[in-house]
Write a protein that holds these residues in place. Structure first.
Motif, short mmCIF file in Angstrom:
data_model
loop_
_atom_site.label_atom_id
_atom_site.label_comp_id
_atom_site.label_asym_id
_atom_site.label_seq_id
_atom_site.Cartn_x
_atom_site.Cartn_y
_atom_site.Cartn_z
N GLY A 130 0.79 -1.23 0.00
CA GLY A 130 0.00 0.00 0.00
C GLY A 130 0.82 1.28 0.00
N LEU A 131 2.06 1.19 -0.46
CA LEU A 131 2.88 2.40 -0.43
C LEU A 131 2.38 3.45 -1.40
CD1 LEU A 131 6.52 1.08 0.02
CD2 LEU A 131 4.75 1.54 1.69
N HIS A 132 1.47 3.07 -2.29
CA HIS A 132 0.90 4.04 -3.23
C HIS A 132 -0.34 4.70 -2.65
CE1 HIS A 132 -1.28 0.37 -3.61
NE2 HIS A 132 -2.03 0.76 -4.61
N ARG A 133 -0.72 4.32 -1.41
CA ARG A 133 -1.93 4.91 -0.83
C ARG A 133 -1.69 5.18 0.66
NH1 ARG A 133 -3.63 0.30 1.56
NH2 ARG A 133 -3.25 -1.64 0.43
N MET A 134 -0.59 5.83 0.92
CA MET A 134 -0.25 6.14 2.30
C MET A 134 -1.23 7.18 2.85
SD MET A 134 2.42 4.30 3.02
CE MET A 134 3.80 4.84 4.03
N ARG A 135 -1.62 6.98 4.12
CA ARG A 135 -2.48 7.95 4.80
C ARG A 135 -1.61 8.78 5.74
NH1 ARG A 135 -7.76 4.91 5.76
NH2 ARG A 135 -8.00 3.83 3.75
N THR A 143 6.35 22.84 14.96
CA THR A 143 6.57 21.41 14.80
C THR A 143 5.24 20.74 14.48
OG1 THR A 143 8.37 21.55 16.39
CG2 THR A 143 7.51 19.36 15.93
N VAL A 144 5.23 19.91 13.45
CA VAL A 144 4.02 19.19 13.06
C VAL A 144 4.35 17.71 13.12
CG1 VAL A 144 2.29 18.87 11.25
CG2 VAL A 144 3.34 21.11 11.54
N ARG A 145 3.59 16.98 13.95
CA ARG A 145 3.87 15.55 14.14
C ARG A 145 2.82 14.73 13.40
NH1 ARG A 145 7.74 15.34 17.88
NH2 ARG A 145 7.92 17.19 19.16
N THR A 146 3.29 13.74 12.67
CA THR A 146 2.36 12.91 11.89
C THR A 146 2.81 11.45 11.92
OG1 THR A 146 3.57 13.04 9.81
CG2 THR A 146 2.04 14.82 10.26
N ARG A 147 1.90 10.61 11.45
CA ARG A 147 2.28 9.20 11.20
C ARG A 147 1.74 8.87 9.82
NH1 ARG A 147 0.88 3.71 11.80
NH2 ARG A 147 2.62 2.45 12.63
N VAL A 148 2.63 8.37 8.97
CA VAL A 148 2.30 8.11 7.57
C VAL A 148 2.30 6.60 7.38
CG1 VAL A 148 2.99 8.57 5.19
CG2 VAL A 148 3.43 10.28 6.95
N ALA A 149 1.14 6.04 6.99
CA ALA A 149 1.04 4.58 6.97
C ALA A 149 -0.09 4.15 6.04
CB ALA A 149 0.78 4.07 8.38
N PRO A 150 0.01 2.96 5.47
CA PRO A 150 -1.06 2.48 4.59
C PRO A 150 -2.16 1.76 5.38
CG PRO A 150 0.78 0.95 4.54
CD PRO A 150 1.16 2.04 5.50
N ALA A 151 -3.37 1.85 4.87
CA ALA A 151 -4.47 1.09 5.46
C ALA A 151 -4.13 -0.40 5.45
CB ALA A 151 -5.75 1.34 4.67
N GLY A 152 -4.55 -1.08 6.51
CA GLY A 152 -4.41 -2.53 6.54
C GLY A 152 -3.08 -3.03 7.04
N ARG A 153 -2.15 -2.13 7.38
CA ARG A 153 -0.81 -2.56 7.81
C ARG A 153 -0.43 -1.88 9.11
NH1 ARG A 153 1.34 -6.72 4.68
NH2 ARG A 153 0.02 -6.66 2.85
N THR A 191 2.78 -1.31 9.74
CA THR A 191 4.01 -0.55 9.47
C THR A 191 3.66 0.91 9.18
OG1 THR A 191 3.76 -1.47 7.28
CG2 THR A 191 5.53 -2.37 8.62
N GLY A 192 4.52 1.79 9.61
CA GLY A 192 4.27 3.21 9.37
C GLY A 192 5.55 4.00 9.50
N LEU A 193 5.45 5.27 9.20
CA LEU A 193 6.60 6.17 9.27
C LEU A 193 6.21 7.35 10.16
CD1 LEU A 193 7.33 6.14 5.43
CD2 LEU A 193 8.66 4.92 7.16
N ARG A 194 6.76 7.39 11.36
CA ARG A 194 6.57 8.57 12.22
C ARG A 194 7.29 9.72 11.56
NH1 ARG A 194 3.08 8.82 16.15
NH2 ARG A 194 2.95 6.73 17.02
N THR A 195 6.60 10.78 11.28
CA THR A 195 7.19 11.86 10.49
C THR A 195 6.97 13.19 11.19
OG1 THR A 195 6.73 10.60 8.50
CG2 THR A 195 7.22 12.94 8.21
#
Ligand code: GAL
Length: 958
Positions: free
Chosen positions: A749-754, A768-778, A780-784
């Motif tokens: 799902g790397l083409h549909r990251m939320r 500072t803006v804190r986010t988490r970037v991750a695909p539905a159903g998984r 795994t994510g990227l704290r950004t």
């Protein structure tokens, strides 16, 4: 019971044909007449081989209501589809496999042409007359003035018929029935379009009494004595003259004299003449000796390193019907890109192409018109090359190639064919070729035991395996272990790529046994199409097809070099120019096999923050092949805080036949003063302003923390981006069972990251803006975390990314993407790698400098749209009123559509500009590799999911 009409039985016969004259050398006479029958011919296409009788061959037949087509040509590429369409398959036969039977639906083109003998032609009683067909796909039967002359198969091979007894001064009717499918199709399963037609020249030749028949020029070179030995064997006795060498000898006689040898680097040709009682034939003689010695391919006593390409004949409008200028364009492009060898994959080319190779200098592997790849689907059972009923057809093909092309010095290796399994037929071909011509080597890739070959040859072997082969640790038969190695195909140039060329080249140059390689392939076989731009497999509604696998060349279909060719040119450059890290010395190494460097001049310049300071000449001695020298460079500017590089270029000193003086052959560059770090004092604090927050020139949405504006420049949707429109090499080939990341990225799902918002934190000196970037159903994510600071005029963004969860795959890219209003952002300038695109394993040709271009010019028009256009090592870029400085340097790309639109497009015509320019600033990109057919990127080019931090400084330009 057979339902076939006996009259077309020949179509499904394994026989190569009947009625043709024995094969012989291809030459143009000085004095015997010839008449080209190229031009407009009448054509009628029938659905089956036996739909029509042979009445059309009769002299009185009225064909005035038939269509007209151009010969040479393919009927499916003429008439806007009314005569049928092209079909593309890689290795599958596009018909049921039941050799030698072919489908009842067998498009059959009846061609008809009426001609007179020109004024001044000899009387019909003087000597003979021959009709020559240089190429007809796939099977033809012919009649002259109503008389059946015979039939033939072997599409890319010449066939001649004696016609003197049938010719008339006026009103000759030549009728040619061409069947798309025949038993011969089983031997012609090359990866290309199936394109029926008379696609090479048709010529009527006068053969004077006492004229030349066939002849074989034997011209060898003794590198110890410096002497050439010339003997011309001729079926008809005569004399051989070579004025520049003072040779006047009888045919069959050997003459020895000092000569300048022929090599691809120094293609010395001596003009001569073969004179028989009735004819004069010009000769272009190149003296050279090819041998297998000390386990190596040697020419004139020295090992050669092939820097080659695989060339199919291709033109986007006329298919495999090429004119001389197109052939010359190929040769010139090869020479100008440092290519020194060509494999004529997978059939003998138009004979004029080999004349050009002789003249301009290219080593040629001449390959026979033979491939039976589709039999792999049945584990090679019933493969024609292992069935002696087919052996006469195979031998006929071998003989037609060797006899036609034997007088070309450029041809150093005969290849039995491609991807035809193994079998007795191939052995018979090799034996026949060796018996006929012991002066060249024999190649065939498909037999790893090397039973029939003089070279161990493979395709798409990995770097690691090639290294092992170079070290002689690959085992194999005793015979194979004694042989040199080439990759007859590697570096699959499909779409963006091929990656890893430089790594291969280092390996080839490190081991004597490795004698080089041939990129697959030279040109994309896209077909010009009114709606699609260039069509590929499936665009004509084919039942079976292999999509854009037919567009895998170093040239786009219109012969514009792709970035892959620019990269290849750099990687194979015949002179190495390297700094030693001190900034004051350059090492120059002569990588030619035969030439010294006296044909080159060298220049150098310094550049300060990308701006060149004026070029000066650099004295480099002539340097023998393999030799190297260290040359001191004049001191450069200290940069005064700016970055400084030197660049040294090797240019042609004089005009050559293939490029003018000043043409760049090689270059090297080194950074002398590194770039100073970009600093921005975090002296401002975010200030609330209604629904917004301002920080220096930046305006943000107060609730989401999204950047809205920098100074007067609107910015949309700036955020982390990990997706790229997968390349053909990311997607990989369907048959590969090892890891193919393109499909895996989609599965993950790397083409549909939320993007989840976790916090917007205005602080004393930062937003500072804190986010988490991750695909539905998984999980795994990227704290950004986006951290914005400003000194009042500039805005600095620091992005910190921390992967969470079990990341088992690399990322396509990592960076930020944002949109700028289209109107203002149509032009870019940058200091960094250029002028063309680069990726981690395709960056050898990326030269640091100050470059600019329009957004359109930043796009690379891969026939199937995909990730493209990144510029490497960008220090700063300016567009749309913004300047962006990277800390560290970054990968830059900008386009008028989103990555998602690029990803969805099948043809370039699917891409239409929107009102936003989408900009990617990447900290990392995953490597490209060559997995559309070969290995993926080397592990060191993986973009692994790891904690990273990178910054950009934005400011407004005036
Ligand atoms: C090879 C073949 C070529 C081409 C290439 C992939 O196996 O010899 O003809 O199909 O792969 O593009």
């Amino acid at each position: 019971m057979s339902l076939r009409t006996p009259a077309v039985d020949y179509v499904e016969s394994v026989s190569p044909g009947s009625g043709a004259l024995p094969p012989r050398a291809w030459y143009a006479s000085s004095d015997a007449k010839s008449l080209s029958l190229n031009g407009r011919w009448r054509l009628r296409v029938s659905a089956t081989a036996d739909a029509e009788d042979d009445a059309f061959a009769a002299e009185g037949y009225d064909a005035r209501d038939w269509a007209e087509v151009t010969v040479p040509g393919h009927w499916v590429l003429q008439g806007d589809g009314v005569f049928g369409s092209p079909v593309y398959t890689n290795h599958l036969y596009p018909f049921p496999v039941d050799p030698p039977r072919v489908p009842t639906e067998n498009p059959t083109g009846d061609h008809r042409r009426v001609f007179d003998l020109p004024e001044g032609w000899p009387d019909l009683s003087e000597g003979g007359f021959v009709l020559r067909f240089d190429g007809v796909e796939s099977c033809a039967r012919l009649w002259l003035n109503g008389t059946d002359l015979g039939e033939f198969k072997g599409s890319r091979l010449p066939h001649e018929f004696a016609v003197g007894h049938l010719l008339k001064p006026r009103g000759n009717v030549l009728a040619v029935r061409v069947h798309q499918w025949s038993a011969g199709s089983y031997l012609e399963d090359q990866d290309q379009w199936w394109l029926p037609g008379i696609f090479r020249d048709v010529t009527l030749l006068h053969r004077p009494a006492g004229g030349v028949l066939d002849f074989f020029v034997h011209a060898s070179y003794d590198h110890v004595t410096g002497e050439g030995a010339l003997r011309v064997d001729s079926d008809v006795d005569g004399r051989v003259t070579v004025p520049a060498l003072g040779i006047d000898a009888a045919t069959g006689e050997t003459v020895t004299t000092p000569v300048r040898p022929w090599t691809a680097e120094t293609p010395t040709l001596y003009d001569g003449e073969l004179v028989t009682e009735g004819e004069r034939v010009p000769l272009r003689i190149g003296f050279r000796t090819v041998e297998l010695a000390d386990g190596l391919i040697k020419v004139n006593g020295r090992p050669v390193l092939f820097k080659g390409v695989n060339r199919h004949e291709w033109h986007p409008e006329t298919g495999r019907a090429l004119d001389l200028e197109t052939m010359r364009a190929d040769v010139l492009l090869m020479k100008r890109h440092n290519v020194n060898a060509v494999r004529t994959s997978h059939y003998p080319p138009h004979p004029a192409f080999l004349d050009l190779c002789d003249e301009y200098g290219l080593w040629v592997i001449d390959e026979c018109d033979l491939e039976t790849h589709g039999f792999v689907e049945q584990d090679w059972r019933d493969n024609p090359v292992d069935d002696e009923r087919w052996t006469p057809a195979l031998l006929d093909r071998a003989a037609r190639m060797v006899e036609r092309d034997k007088n070309h010095p450029s041809v150093v290796i005969w290849s039995l064919g491609n991807e035809a399994g193994t079998g007795r037929g191939l052995t018979a071909m090799a034996e026949w070729i060796r018996g006929r011509d012991a002066s060249r080597l024999v190649h065939y890739e498909g037999d790893v035991s090397c039973r029939d070959t003089d070279v161990y040859s493979r395709m798409y072997a990995s770097h690691e395996e090639v290294e092992r082969i170079g070290q002689g640790l690959d085992g194999g038969t005793h015979r194979r272990r004694e042989l040199p190695f080439i990759l007859c195909e590697y570096a699959h140039a499909m779409g963006n790529g091929p990656g890893g060329l430089a790594d291969y080249q280092r390996i080839f140059e490190a081991h004597d046994r490795l004698q080089g390689a041939f990129v697959w392939e030279w040109i994309d076989h896209g077909i010009r199409h009114p709606e699609l731009g260039y069509a590929y497999g499936g665009d004509f509604g084919e039942e079976l097809h292999d999509g854009n696998f037919v567009c895998d060349g170093l040239l786009f279909p219109d012969r514009t070099p792709s970035p892959g060719l620019v990269e290849f040119k750099k990687v194979i450059e015949p002179v190495r120019i390297e700094g030693d890290g001190t900034g004051g010395t350059v090492r120059i190494t002569n990588g030619y096999d035969f030439s010294d460097l006296s044909h080159l001049r060298f220049e150098f310049f310094h550049q300060v923050d990308g701006v060149p300071t004026g070029a000066r000449a650099l004295a480099v001695g002539p340097l023998a092949p393999g030799g190297s020298a260290e040359v001191k460079l004049p001191a450069g500017p200290d940069g005064e805080g700016d970055e400084v590089q030197w660049t040294v270029r090797a240019l042609l000193a004089e005009d050559t036949s293939w490029a003018p003086a000043g043409h760049p052959v090689a270059w090297g560059q080194e950074t002398v003063v590194p770039r100073a770090p970009v600093t921005v004092a975090a002296s401002r604090r975010p200030v609330p302003d209604g629904p917004s927050l301002t920080l220096g020139p930046g305006v943000f949405d107060a609730r989401s923390g999204a950047l809205k504006r920098i100074g007067g420049v609107d910015v949309t949707r700036l955020r982390l981006d990990v997706w790229r429109a997968t390349t053909d090499n990311d997607d990989g080939a369907s048959w590969q069972d090892d890891t193919r990341y393109g499909p895996l990225w989609r599965t993950y799902g790397l083409h549909r990251m939320r993007h989840r918002l976790d916090g917007v934190e205005p602080g004393d000196d930062a937003l500072t803006v804190r986010t988490r970037v991750a695909p539905a159903g998984r999980e795994t994510g990227l704290r950004t975390v986006y951290r914005w600071t400003s000194d009042g005029t500039r805005l600095r963004l620091t992005v910190s990314v921390a992967p969470e969860g079990d990341w088992t795959l690399p990322l396509p890219r990592i960076g930020v993407r944002f949109g700028l209003a289209q109107a203002s952002a149509d032009h870019v300038q940058w200091f960094g790698g250029g002028p063309g695109e680069a990726y981690p394993d395709t960056r050898a040709a990326s030269m640091l400098g100050w470059w600019d271009g329009s957004i359109e010019e930043l796009q690379t028009p891969y026939v199937r749209p995909q990730e493209n256009g990144a510029r490497a090592d960008v220090r700063w870029a300016e567009l749309g009123g913004l300047r962006i400085d990277g800390d560290p340097a970054f990968w830059f790309s900008a386009r008028r559509w989103t990555t998602e639109q690029l990803d969805a497009a099948r043809h370039l015509t699917d891409l239409t500009p929107g009102d936003t320019v989408w900009v990617n600033l990447d900290h990392g990109q995953h490597g490209i590799g060559s997995q559309s057919c070969g290995p993926g990127p080397l592990p060191r080019y993986f973009l692994n999911a790891e904690p990273v931090e990178f910054s950009f400084v934005f400011s407004v330009t005036d």
